[in-house]
Design a protein around this motif. Structure first.
Motif, PDB file in Angstrom:
ATOM      1  N   SER A 110       3.018   7.448   9.433  1.00  0.00           N
ATOM      2  CA  SER A 110       2.379   8.737   9.702  1.00  0.00           C
ATOM      3  C   SER A 110       2.413   9.565   8.426  1.00  0.00           C
ATOM      4  O   SER A 110       3.222   9.313   7.531  1.00  0.00           O
ATOM      5  N   VAL A 111       1.509  10.521   8.336  1.00  0.00           N
ATOM      6  CA  VAL A 111       1.424  11.400   7.174  1.00  0.00           C
ATOM      7  C   VAL A 111       1.561  12.829   7.671  1.00  0.00           C
ATOM      8  O   VAL A 111       0.759  13.285   8.495  1.00  0.00           O
ATOM      9  N   ASP A 112       2.604  13.515   7.206  1.00  0.00           N
ATOM     10  CA  ASP A 112       2.914  14.871   7.683  1.00  0.00           C
ATOM     11  C   ASP A 112       2.931  14.922   9.208  1.00  0.00           C
ATOM     12  O   ASP A 112       2.420  15.854   9.829  1.00  0.00           O
ATOM     13  N   GLY A 113       3.513  13.875   9.797  1.00  0.00           N
ATOM     14  CA  GLY A 113       3.675  13.825  11.249  1.00  0.00           C
ATOM     15  C   GLY A 113       2.438  13.368  12.005  1.00  0.00           C
ATOM     16  O   GLY A 113       2.499  13.186  13.214  1.00  0.00           O
ATOM     17  N   GLU A 114       1.328  13.173  11.309  1.00  0.00           N
ATOM     18  CA  GLU A 114       0.105  12.769  11.998  1.00  0.00           C
ATOM     19  C   GLU A 114      -0.027  11.262  12.016  1.00  0.00           C
ATOM     20  O   GLU A 114       0.068  10.601  10.980  1.00  0.00           O
ATOM     21  N   ARG A 115      -0.252  10.712  13.224  1.00  0.00           N
ATOM     22  CA  ARG A 115      -0.513   9.284  13.349  1.00  0.00           C
ATOM     23  C   ARG A 115      -1.994   9.068  13.628  1.00  0.00           C
ATOM     24  O   ARG A 115      -2.658   9.928  14.186  1.00  0.00           O
ATOM     25  N   TYR A 116      -2.479   7.902  13.215  1.00  0.00           N
ATOM     26  CA  TYR A 116      -3.903   7.574  13.333  1.00  0.00           C
ATOM     27  C   TYR A 116      -4.100   6.566  14.462  1.00  0.00           C
ATOM     28  O   TYR A 116      -3.145   5.953  14.923  1.00  0.00           O
ATOM     29  N   PRO A 117      -5.359   6.355  14.907  1.00  0.00           N
ATOM     30  CA  PRO A 117      -5.582   5.433  16.024  1.00  0.00           C
ATOM     31  C   PRO A 117      -5.266   3.977  15.689  1.00  0.00           C
ATOM     32  O   PRO A 117      -4.908   3.210  16.563  1.00  0.00           O
ATOM     33  N   MET A 118      -5.396   3.600  14.407  1.00  0.00           N
ATOM     34  CA  MET A 118      -5.195   2.193  14.072  1.00  0.00           C
ATOM     35  C   MET A 118      -4.758   2.059  12.624  1.00  0.00           C
ATOM     36  O   MET A 118      -5.122   2.884  11.787  1.00  0.00           O
ATOM     37  N   GLU A 119      -3.965   1.024  12.357  1.00  0.00           N
ATOM     38  CA  GLU A 119      -3.489   0.770  10.993  1.00  0.00           C
ATOM     39  C   GLU A 119      -3.637  -0.721  10.698  1.00  0.00           C
ATOM     40  O   GLU A 119      -3.265  -1.571  11.509  1.00  0.00           O
ATOM     41  N   LEU A 120      -4.207  -1.005   9.531  1.00  0.00           N
ATOM     42  CA  LEU A 120      -4.400  -2.386   9.077  1.00  0.00           C
ATOM     43  C   LEU A 120      -3.332  -2.704   8.040  1.00  0.00           C
ATOM     44  O   LEU A 120      -3.115  -1.923   7.112  1.00  0.00           O
ATOM     45  N   HIS A 121      -2.655  -3.823   8.202  1.00  0.00           N
ATOM     46  CA  HIS A 121      -1.672  -4.288   7.212  1.00  0.00           C
ATOM     47  C   HIS A 121      -2.159  -5.600   6.596  1.00  0.00           C
ATOM     48  O   HIS A 121      -2.414  -6.563   7.320  1.00  0.00           O
ATOM     49  N   ILE A 122      -2.290  -5.617   5.272  1.00  0.00           N
ATOM     50  CA  ILE A 122      -2.612  -6.858   4.571  1.00  0.00           C
ATOM     51  C   ILE A 122      -1.341  -7.284   3.848  1.00  0.00           C
ATOM     52  O   ILE A 122      -0.845  -6.564   2.977  1.00  0.00           O
ATOM     53  N   VAL A 123      -0.794  -8.423   4.251  1.00  0.00           N
ATOM     54  CA  VAL A 123       0.519  -8.862   3.784  1.00  0.00           C
ATOM     55  C   VAL A 123       0.359  -9.895   2.668  1.00  0.00           C
ATOM     56  O   VAL A 123      -0.355 -10.886   2.831  1.00  0.00           O
ATOM     57  N   HIS A 124       1.001  -9.618   1.530  1.00  0.00           N
ATOM     58  CA  HIS A 124       0.956 -10.519   0.373  1.00  0.00           C
ATOM     59  C   HIS A 124       2.377 -10.943   0.017  1.00  0.00           C
ATOM     60  O   HIS A 124       3.325 -10.197   0.256  1.00  0.00           O
ATOM     61  N   ILE A 125       2.493 -12.133  -0.606  1.00  0.00           N
ATOM     62  CA  ILE A 125       3.788 -12.562  -1.140  1.00  0.00           C
ATOM     63  C   ILE A 125       3.616 -12.916  -2.618  1.00  0.00           C
ATOM     64  O   ILE A 125       2.514 -13.206  -3.060  1.00  0.00           O
ATOM     65  N   LYS A 126       4.713 -12.854  -3.377  1.00  0.00           N
ATOM     66  CA  LYS A 126       4.639 -13.232  -4.790  1.00  0.00           C
ATOM     67  C   LYS A 126       4.088 -14.646  -4.910  1.00  0.00           C
ATOM     68  O   LYS A 126       4.433 -15.529  -4.115  1.00  0.00           O
ATOM     69  N   GLU A 127       3.238 -14.825  -5.923  1.00  0.00           N
ATOM     70  CA  GLU A 127       2.515 -16.080  -6.100  1.00  0.00           C
ATOM     71  C   GLU A 127       3.424 -17.311  -6.123  1.00  0.00           C
ATOM     72  O   GLU A 127       3.056 -18.378  -5.663  1.00  0.00           O
ATOM     73  N   LYS A 128       4.638 -17.131  -6.650  1.00  0.00           N
ATOM     74  CA  LYS A 128       5.520 -18.297  -6.830  1.00  0.00           C
ATOM     75  C   LYS A 128       6.131 -18.796  -5.522  1.00  0.00           C
ATOM     76  O   LYS A 128       6.687 -19.892  -5.489  1.00  0.00           O
ATOM     77  N   TYR A 129       6.035 -18.012  -4.443  1.00  0.00           N
ATOM     78  CA  TYR A 129       6.662 -18.436  -3.182  1.00  0.00           C
ATOM     79  C   TYR A 129       5.702 -19.235  -2.316  1.00  0.00           C
ATOM     80  O   TYR A 129       4.499 -18.989  -2.303  1.00  0.00           O
ATOM     81  N   GLY A 130       6.274 -20.179  -1.548  1.00  0.00           N
ATOM     82  CA  GLY A 130       5.446 -21.037  -0.702  1.00  0.00           C
ATOM     83  C   GLY A 130       5.159 -20.435   0.658  1.00  0.00           C
ATOM     84  O   GLY A 130       4.195 -20.802   1.316  1.00  0.00           O
ATOM     85  N   SER A 131       6.008 -19.513   1.096  1.00  0.00           N
ATOM     86  CA  SER A 131       5.834 -18.955   2.441  1.00  0.00           C
ATOM     87  C   SER A 131       6.428 -17.557   2.509  1.00  0.00           C
ATOM     88  O   SER A 131       7.208 -17.150   1.640  1.00  0.00           O
ATOM     89  N   LEU A 132       6.084 -16.851   3.573  1.00  0.00           N
ATOM     90  CA  LEU A 132       6.639 -15.516   3.807  1.00  0.00           C
ATOM     91  C   LEU A 132       8.157 -15.597   3.888  1.00  0.00           C
ATOM     92  O   LEU A 132       8.872 -14.770   3.329  1.00  0.00           O
ATOM     93  N   GLY A 133       8.650 -16.634   4.562  1.00  0.00           N
ATOM     94  CA  GLY A 133      10.098 -16.820   4.686  1.00  0.00           C
ATOM     95  C   GLY A 133      10.803 -16.861   3.339  1.00  0.00           C
ATOM     96  O   GLY A 133      11.850 -16.232   3.152  1.00  0.00           O
TER      97      GLY A 133
END
Length: 270
Positions: A110-133
């Motif tokens: 939230s920004v200054d206490g305001e929440r929005y109807p929807m939030e998109l998360h694009i998840v990246h990992i460092k190139e050298k890793y094989g998986s999120l784990g």
């Protein structure tokens, strides 16, 4: 086997977010996400430059109407992210959406206490890793980009949107930056969060069509399951633009306040 137990704890037994730390100690840590960003307390960091995206034009269409059976959409290996004050080059692994019921508040941050109807998360990992784990063992192993959606009327209906429609503009977008965690168990404190200030448009019809469709894994739909904001503790939220530029929020009250500040020869935000 252990992984299945984790799934059980989160999805079937389903204790509330405040109980997560009993099974996942990280969830009680000092750099947890999401947070409420207080704009008058953010600090400008000149190192937070534009992002550089590689391969975003290859991103496939995603239909807002087509719910599929999972909240996570996985990427081919072609999408890269660097710049933006990040310590390495990262590759996109998946994206997912958080939304609420009946078009109500659904964002996690939230920004200054305001929440929005929807939030998109694009998840990246460092190139050298094989998986999120693998990446979760590195305190900056994961880079997550968060975009807020706002219902804008009138807004032409589009059957689907491509991330490529959003991402090229992101190199011009201003953003907040802080160190945080995954927002689901085990809440690993390995995420460099980027929260973009500008919202993305979505129509009421598109938003309503997604309601009650958010699925965790391939289990039953669960709506309104998002983690409440966490304590900032000793952390600082940084911004890619000087604080006075934050006046350009798409909000009439803010606009009038800013005009008042300008004519009163006061500084807008101290």
């Amino acid at each position: 086997h252990h992984h299945n137990w984790k799934k059980c704890v989160f999805q079937l037994c389903h204790p509330g977010p405040s109980e997560w730390k009993n099974n996942f100690p990280n969830c009680g840590g000092q750099r947890q996400s999401p947070i409420n960003i207080i704009t008058r307390k953010v600090k400008h960091d000149p190192k937070l430059a534009s992002f550089i995206f590689d391969g975003h034009e290859k991103v496939f269409n995603m239909s807002v109407e087509n719910h599929g059976h999972s909240a996570n959409v996985f990427f081919q290996k072609s999408v890269r992210l660097r710049g933006g004050g990040l310590p390495a080059t990262y590759k996109a692994v998946q994206f997912h959406l958080h939304w609420g019921e009946n078009g109500g508040q659904g964002s996690e941050h939230s920004v200054d206490g305001e929440r929005y109807p929807m939030e998109l998360h694009i998840v990246h990992i460092k190139e050298k890793y094989g998986s999120l784990g693998d990446a979760l063992n590195d305190s900056t192993g994961v880079a997550a980009l968060a975009f807020f959606f706002e219902v804008l009327i009138p807004f032409s209906e589009i059957e689907d949107f491509k991330l490529a429609d959003i991402i090229p503009q992101a190199n011009k977008l201003s953003y907040y930056r802080y160190l945080g965690s995954l927002t689901t168990p085990g809440c690993d404190q390995a995420v460099v969060w980027t929260v973009f200030q500008q919202t993305l448009p979505i129509s009421k019809k598109q938003l309503m069509s997604m309601d009650k469709q958010l699925l965790f894994g391939t289990e039953k739909p669960m709506t309104g399951v998002f983690r409440p904001v966490q304590n900032l503790n000793e952390r600082v939220v940084y911004t890619s633009v000087p604080a006075h530029s934050l006046c350009v929020l798409p909000n009439l009250i803010t606009l009038f306040l800013c005009l008042f500040c300008v004519f009163g020869q006061q500084r807008c935000f101290h």
